[in-house]
Design a protein around this motif. Structure first.
Motif, PDB file in Angstrom:
ATOM      1  N   GLY A  28       0.801  -1.223   0.000  1.00 37.15           N
ATOM      2  CA  GLY A  28       0.000   0.000   0.000  1.00 37.15           C
ATOM      3  C   GLY A  28       0.830   1.268   0.000  1.00 37.15           C
ATOM      4  N   ALA A  29       2.119   1.143  -0.216  1.00 33.23           N
ATOM      5  CA  ALA A  29       3.022   2.293  -0.116  1.00 33.23           C
ATOM      6  C   ALA A  29       2.679   3.418  -1.093  1.00 33.23           C
ATOM      7  N   ALA A  30       2.198   3.092  -2.278  1.00 36.07           N
ATOM      8  CA  ALA A  30       1.910   4.134  -3.282  1.00 36.07           C
ATOM      9  C   ALA A  30       0.844   5.114  -2.788  1.00 36.07           C
ATOM     10  N   GLU A  31      -0.176   4.623  -2.108  1.00 41.03           N
ATOM     11  CA  GLU A  31      -1.226   5.522  -1.621  1.00 41.03           C
ATOM     12  C   GLU A  31      -0.826   6.245  -0.339  1.00 41.03           C
ATOM     13  N   HIS A  32       0.301   5.845   0.256  1.00 39.94           N
ATOM     14  CA  HIS A  32       0.785   6.487   1.478  1.00 39.94           C
ATOM     15  C   HIS A  32       2.114   7.201   1.243  1.00 39.94           C
ATOM     16  N   ASP A  33       2.401   7.489   0.001  1.00 45.11           N
ATOM     17  CA  ASP A  33       3.648   8.150  -0.383  1.00 45.11           C
ATOM     18  C   ASP A  33       3.705   9.555   0.213  1.00 45.11           C
ATOM     19  N   VAL A  34       4.878   9.956   0.621  1.00 49.78           N
ATOM     20  CA  VAL A  34       5.078  11.266   1.222  1.00 49.78           C
ATOM     21  C   VAL A  34       4.674  12.380   0.250  1.00 49.78           C
ATOM     22  N   LEU A  35       4.854  12.172  -1.028  1.00 48.98           N
ATOM     23  CA  LEU A  35       4.496  13.182  -2.020  1.00 48.98           C
ATOM     24  C   LEU A  35       2.986  13.360  -2.157  1.00 48.98           C
ATOM     25  N   GLN A  36       2.205  12.407  -1.652  1.00 47.50           N
ATOM     26  CA  GLN A  36       0.745  12.491  -1.676  1.00 47.50           C
ATOM     27  C   GLN A  36       0.179  12.997  -0.348  1.00 47.50           C
ATOM     28  N   ALA A  37       1.056  13.334   0.576  1.00 47.14           N
ATOM     29  CA  ALA A  37       0.635  13.714   1.923  1.00 47.14           C
ATOM     30  C   ALA A  37      -0.245  14.960   1.919  1.00 47.14           C
ATOM     31  N   ALA A  38      -1.262  14.927   2.773  1.00 47.87           N
ATOM     32  CA  ALA A  38      -2.180  16.056   2.913  1.00 47.87           C
ATOM     33  C   ALA A  38      -2.731  16.070   4.331  1.00 47.87           C
ATOM     34  N   PHE A  39      -3.079  17.238   4.818  1.00 44.06           N
ATOM     35  CA  PHE A  39      -3.732  17.351   6.114  1.00 44.06           C
ATOM     36  C   PHE A  39      -5.224  17.142   5.902  1.00 44.06           C
ATOM     37  N   THR A  40      -5.794  16.137   6.575  1.00 48.08           N
ATOM     38  CA  THR A  40      -7.209  15.823   6.432  1.00 48.08           C
ATOM     39  C   THR A  40      -7.836  15.629   7.816  1.00 48.08           C
ATOM     40  N   ALA A  41      -9.146  15.752   7.882  1.00 48.76           N
ATOM     41  CA  ALA A  41      -9.852  15.582   9.157  1.00 48.76           C
ATOM     42  C   ALA A  41      -9.683  14.165   9.701  1.00 48.76           C
ATOM     43  N   GLU A  42      -9.710  13.166   8.818  1.00 48.60           N
ATOM     44  CA  GLU A  42      -9.567  11.777   9.272  1.00 48.60           C
ATOM     45  C   GLU A  42      -8.116  11.373   9.484  1.00 48.60           C
ATOM     46  N   GLY A  43      -7.183  12.175   9.013  1.00 46.57           N
ATOM     47  CA  GLY A  43      -5.761  11.907   9.186  1.00 46.57           C
ATOM     48  C   GLY A  43      -5.183  11.114   8.029  1.00 46.57           C
ATOM     49  N   HIS A  44      -4.166  11.641   7.413  1.00 47.83           N
ATOM     50  CA  HIS A  44      -3.510  10.970   6.291  1.00 47.83           C
ATOM     51  C   HIS A  44      -2.209  10.342   6.780  1.00 47.83           C
ATOM     52  N   LEU A  45      -2.045   9.061   6.519  1.00 52.19           N
ATOM     53  CA  LEU A  45      -0.846   8.330   6.903  1.00 52.19           C
ATOM     54  C   LEU A  45       0.128   8.318   5.736  1.00 52.19           C
ATOM     55  N   SER A  46       1.379   8.681   6.000  1.00 51.09           N
ATOM     56  CA  SER A  46       2.413   8.577   4.965  1.00 51.09           C
ATOM     57  C   SER A  46       3.648   7.900   5.567  1.00 51.09           C
ATOM     58  N   TYR A  47       4.347   7.166   4.702  1.00 56.36           N
ATOM     59  CA  TYR A  47       5.560   6.471   5.120  1.00 56.36           C
ATOM     60  C   TYR A  47       6.325   6.024   3.883  1.00 56.36           C
ATOM     61  N   ASP A  48       7.588   5.692   4.089  1.00 56.51           N
ATOM     62  CA  ASP A  48       8.421   5.094   3.045  1.00 56.51           C
ATOM     63  C   ASP A  48       9.181   3.970   3.725  1.00 56.51           C
ATOM     64  N   LEU A  49       8.484   2.867   3.907  1.00 56.36           N
ATOM     65  CA  LEU A  49       9.016   1.742   4.676  1.00 56.36           C
ATOM     66  C   LEU A  49      10.285   1.159   4.058  1.00 56.36           C
ATOM     67  N   ALA A  50      10.423   1.287   2.748  1.00 54.51           N
ATOM     68  CA  ALA A  50      11.631   0.781   2.091  1.00 54.51           C
ATOM     69  C   ALA A  50      12.863   1.578   2.525  1.00 54.51           C
ATOM     70  N   ALA A  51      12.663   2.846   2.875  1.00 59.84           N
ATOM     71  CA  ALA A  51      13.782   3.696   3.280  1.00 59.84           C
ATOM     72  C   ALA A  51      14.022   3.666   4.786  1.00 59.84           C
ATOM     73  N   ARG A  52      12.920   3.711   5.565  1.00 58.83           N
ATOM     74  CA  ARG A  52      13.039   3.718   7.025  1.00 58.83           C
ATOM     75  C   ARG A  52      11.682   3.400   7.637  1.00 58.83           C
ATOM     76  N   PRO A  53      11.658   2.972   8.883  1.00 55.08           N
ATOM     77  CA  PRO A  53      10.397   2.533   9.494  1.00 55.08           C
ATOM     78  C   PRO A  53       9.535   3.665  10.069  1.00 55.08           C
ATOM     79  N   ALA A  54       9.853   4.912   9.788  1.00 53.54           N
ATOM     80  CA  ALA A  54       9.101   6.043  10.341  1.00 53.54           C
ATOM     81  C   ALA A  54       7.796   6.275   9.582  1.00 53.54           C
ATOM     82  N   PHE A  55       6.823   6.845  10.278  1.00 56.32           N
ATOM     83  CA  PHE A  55       5.549   7.202   9.655  1.00 56.32           C
ATOM     84  C   PHE A  55       5.099   8.558  10.176  1.00 56.32           C
ATOM     85  N   THR A  56       4.182   9.185   9.444  1.00 55.36           N
ATOM     86  CA  THR A  56       3.606  10.467   9.837  1.00 55.36           C
ATOM     87  C   THR A  56       2.117  10.470   9.525  1.00 55.36           C
ATOM     88  N   PHE A  57       1.329  10.876  10.492  1.00 61.71           N
ATOM     89  CA  PHE A  57      -0.092  11.144  10.280  1.00 61.71           C
ATOM     90  C   PHE A  57      -0.244  12.658  10.223  1.00 61.71           C
TER      91      PHE A  57
END
Length: 120
Positions: A28-57
């Motif tokens: 599911g990485a493509a839909e959670h790509d950092v370049l697709q990140a947006a601030f939303t009411a429900e919260g948008h999750l982004s990560y690049d697990l191939a690079a590092r295990p960090a995530f951002t909502f």
């Protein structure tokens, strides 16, 4: 009273993921790509697990007073924890910060637009 808009960022690190969970996240990485990140009411999750295990909502919330940002940050942390826990994803080092957009400094383009609109 005016409504204030808050941008809340909740960051953390995935921890103890099983091989299946890691594969699920990578699929599911493509839909959670950092370049697709947006601030939303429900919260948008982004990560690049191939690079590092960090995530951002990224959450978007509102309040009427400056102090409401504290409750918005708490709601965002609870929502992020609930979403990760519902999927069984382990995580650690969860931290959140908020920004009141009414207090944010104006960017160069915004200052220029205001100057152009106020000049006779």
């Amino acid at each position: 009273m005016t409504t204030r808009t808050f941008r809340i960022t909740v960051r953390g690190v995935f921890d103890g993921l099983s091989t299946e969970q890691r594969s699920e996240l990578l699929a599911g990485a493509a839909e959670h790509d950092v370049l697709q990140a947006a601030f939303t009411a429900e919260g948008h999750l982004s990560y690049d697990l191939a690079a590092r295990p960090a995530f951002t909502f990224r959450f978007l919330d509102e309040g009427e007073a400056e102090e409401d940002i504290l409750e918005a940050i708490e709601r965002a942390e609870v929502a992020a924890t609930a979403r990760l826990s519902a999927r069984g994803y382990g995580f650690k080092r969860l931290r959140a910060q908020g920004e009141d957009l009414s207090q944010a400094p104006l960017g160069k383009r915004q200052r220029r637009a205001i100057a152009q609109n106020t000049t006779p």
